[in-house]
Scaffold this active site. Structure first.
Site, PDB file in Angstrom:
ATOM      1  N   SER A 411       0.830  -1.202   0.000  1.00 34.17           N
ATOM      2  CA  SER A 411       0.000   0.000   0.000  1.00 34.17           C
ATOM      3  C   SER A 411       0.870   1.259   0.000  1.00 34.17           C
ATOM      4  O   SER A 411       1.650   1.474  -0.926  1.00 34.17           O
ATOM      5  CB  SER A 411      -0.957  -0.036   1.192  1.00 34.17           C
ATOM      6  OG  SER A 411      -1.987   0.909   1.052  1.00 34.17           O
ATOM      7  N   ASP A 512      -9.516  -4.460  -5.277  1.00 31.82           N
ATOM      8  CA  ASP A 512      -8.695  -3.428  -4.638  1.00 31.82           C
ATOM      9  C   ASP A 512      -8.801  -2.131  -5.434  1.00 31.82           C
ATOM     10  O   ASP A 512      -8.621  -2.139  -6.657  1.00 31.82           O
ATOM     11  CB  ASP A 512      -7.231  -3.901  -4.610  1.00 31.82           C
ATOM     12  CG  ASP A 512      -6.343  -3.056  -3.724  1.00 31.82           C
ATOM     13  OD1 ASP A 512      -6.519  -1.827  -3.694  1.00 31.82           O
ATOM     14  OD2 ASP A 512      -5.465  -3.623  -3.057  1.00 31.82           O
ATOM     15  N   HIS A 542      -8.133  -5.045  -0.761  1.00 25.25           N
ATOM     16  CA  HIS A 542      -6.942  -4.366  -0.259  1.00 25.25           C
ATOM     17  C   HIS A 542      -6.643  -4.810   1.180  1.00 25.25           C
ATOM     18  O   HIS A 542      -7.539  -5.141   1.938  1.00 25.25           O
ATOM     19  CB  HIS A 542      -7.172  -2.852  -0.280  1.00 25.25           C
ATOM     20  CG  HIS A 542      -5.951  -2.037  -0.028  1.00 25.25           C
ATOM     21  ND1 HIS A 542      -5.008  -1.796  -1.001  1.00 25.25           N
ATOM     22  CD2 HIS A 542      -5.506  -1.414   1.091  1.00 25.25           C
ATOM     23  CE1 HIS A 542      -4.039  -1.051  -0.494  1.00 25.25           C
ATOM     24  NE2 HIS A 542      -4.312  -0.801   0.771  1.00 25.25           N
TER      25      HIS A 542
END
Length: 574
Positions: A411, A512, A542
């Site tokens: 991320s 995601d 995610h």
């Protein structure tokens, strides 16, 4: 539930497939008609019970209408990207249709629940409004504006693997069940923060945890309302729950034990990441185990076996010029995620410890400074300082000679990992031997529309409003340029920089919001001759790398296993 699209991103992609069947002018005409219907529906709400937010919804919708009318009547309409406009209209229409559908009952009953529905709708409308001016100008050659039959999509099959499940809905159900637990956390935290008194807040935090874990539907509703207008403080608290005392101690029972889990502090030895590369001359180039938040960066060292460097007698001798014998020639430099505003190396040990154990390679995980107290470039500078210290000092002080170094990040950490490689190329120093990017945030532009963006409008972990909070906190300076600065958005790094990369491996899930940019980045690298591979996990959201613990989501372990396969490959362990 009220505002739930048919199938989020899939619905948008259906618009892509149908875009050639209808003239763009006709699609815009239909959108205008739907907006008119929606405005008429809102006027059905009895004035005496109409929520204050309604005052903003109707003008916003009329703004959409004006934009589409001007676009339809413009001489430049043929130059507009018909695919991106169609995708956007499809995404917007999903919510407009729901308003029209539910308005039938508004004249009979319009209470608290209906007001909440409109609040949720308005927050999504505002997010879409920020993208509106940019939609017609999307590059027509963008990968996601091309049909799946295009040769570029065909070529992607050579280096992108789709990890499919026999029952995708079952997999999505497992993740949804866990995300409902997440929504319970969001609910009781947001409820407790309504109390200004700290003691009452703690009491409500405990009571709310019990209540919303029992009544999960109410928790989900509370979370949706909170997401419509979230606060930074609550967002940070929710994400930092993993770092709380109770959770950290509970996690010890669920994640791999390890011989070395040591926090140390490394001195800054080079110029700031935004400046030309220059090494500092300083006598205190040694790491310290004493807590030091001055000109130092905190890191966590993980290893499957004991390291001699942490013996007190050895630490003193290295200060006197003694050089440690080399114990390892490979290293993983890990950068945690958390939206640039939260979490730490501790919260990501659920998988970083397993990496150290499964690969039998030490991991150094950085605790960079967090926004909003420390906006760009503070975080990436901490990463840059640690990377340079490792290259110059890890051999003599830790007994780790980084002949092979893989930089791994998820991320926001994936953003930093890719940005670090770009900076290394610009500075002319050793470029990481490999990048292991897990659902990386490769573009930080708030005006960058893509089909997977639609997922954030419903996502329980990274909702659209949280994304805006994170980016506004991290990019505080109006002069920050996320569409041209590779330290902010690695996706937009120049070809001159990217072609210098060594090996890059990417894993991401189909559910995601950051999904599409992973494809763009992989394609860009591949076209420049970089060794790149990517795996796209069907039905996966995610943040799933943090769910591999016992009691988490079993399918998340497939994604973890792929990161191990990729790193073994890059380290040439097989």
């Amino acid at each position: 539930m009220f505002f739930k699209p048919k199938n989020r991103k899939t619905h948008c992609l259906e618009q892509l497939e149908n875009s050639n069947k209808m003239e763009l002018s006709d699609e815009i005409k239909q959108a205008i008609h739907l907006i008119n219907r929606c405005v008429e529906s809102l006027h059905l709400i009895p004035p005496e019970v109409a929520p204050h937010s309604l005052l903003g919804i109707i003008p916003t919708l009329l703004g959409f209408k004006t934009f589409f009318q001007e676009l339809r009547n413009s001489e430049t309409l043929p130059e507009a990207n018909a695919t991106s406009v169609s995708l956007f209209i499809g995404c917007l229409s999903t919510y407009l249709e729901k308003v029209c559908e539910n308005s039938k009952s508004w004249q009979k009953a319009f209470g608290k629940h209906e007001k909440g529905d409109l609040l949720i709708f308005y927050s999504k409308l505002q997010t879409l409004e920020t993208l509106l001016p940019h939609i017609p100008n999307v590059d027509k050659n963008d990968l996601f504006c091309l049909p799946k039959t295009h040769e570029r999509w065909t070529n992607l099959q050579n280096y992108v693997n789709l990890h499919l499940y026999n029952d995708k809905n079952k997999v999505k159900g497992h993740y949804k069940k866990f995300m409902l637990q997440v929504s319970a956390s969001q609910a009781f935290v947001s409820t407790s923060f309504q109390e200004k008194n700290k003691m009452k807040r703690k009491i409500m935090l405990g009571l709310g945890a019990m209540y919303y874990n029992v009544f999960k539907k109410k928790a989900l509703r509370k979370t949706q309302l909170f997401y419509a207008n979230p606060s930074l403080e609550v967002a940070q608290t929710v994400w930092n729950l993993v770092d709380s005392f109770i959770v950290k101690h509970f996690m010890k029972l669920m994640i791999a034990s390890i011989k070395v889990n040591k926090v140390i502090y490394l001195p800054r030895t080079v110029s700031n990441v935004t400046l030309p590369m220059e090494r500092k001359v300083r006598e205190d180039k040694y790491f310290t185990i004493e807590k030091n938040h001055g000109d130092y960066v905190m890191v966590r060292v993980l290893c499957h076996r004991k390291l001699a460097c942490f013996k007190k007698s050895i630490i003193n001798r290295t200060r006197e010029g003694y050089e440690l014998p080399v114990e390892f020639t490979k290293l993983i430099f890990h950068i945690h995620g958390g939206g640039f505003i939260s979490m730490s190396s501790a919260s990501h040990q659920v998988y970083s410890r397993k990496w150290a154990k499964d690969l039998q390679i030490p991991v150094i995980s950085v605790d960079y400074r967090l926004a909003p107290q420390h906006p760009f470039p503070a975080g990436i500078d901490d990463v840059w300082q640690v990377y340079n210290w490792i290259l110059d000092n890890a051999k003599s002080q830790l007994g780790i000679d980084p002949q092979q170094i893989i930089v791994a990040g998820d991320s926001a950490g994936g953003n930093f990992a890719a940005a670090l490689a770009s900076k290394a190329a610009m500075a002319g120093i050793k470029i990481p031997d490999g990048l292991m990017l897990t659902y990386p945030a490769l573009s930080l532009s708030l005006t960058h529309f893509t089909p997977s963006f639609a997922i954030s409008l419903e996502d329980l972990l990274v909702p659209h409003t949280f994304l805006k909070i994170c980016l506004n906190c991290y990019l505080k300076d109006p002069n920050n340029d996320p569409e041209n600065d590779p330290l902010i958005s690695p996706l937009f790094a120049s070809s001159e920089i990217l072609r210098q990369f060594n090996q890059v491996r990417i894993v991401v899930g189909s559910e995601d919001p950051l999904h599409d940019d992973c494809y763009r980045y992989a394609e860009k690298l591949h076209d420049l001759g970089v060794d790149v591979k990517m795996t796209d996990f069907d039905g996966t959201p995610h943040g799933c790398l943090n769910l591999i613990f016992k009691g988490g989501v079993k399918e998340s372990r497939d994604l973890y296993a792929q990161t191990v396969v990729y790193m073994r490959e890059m380290f040439k362990l097989d």
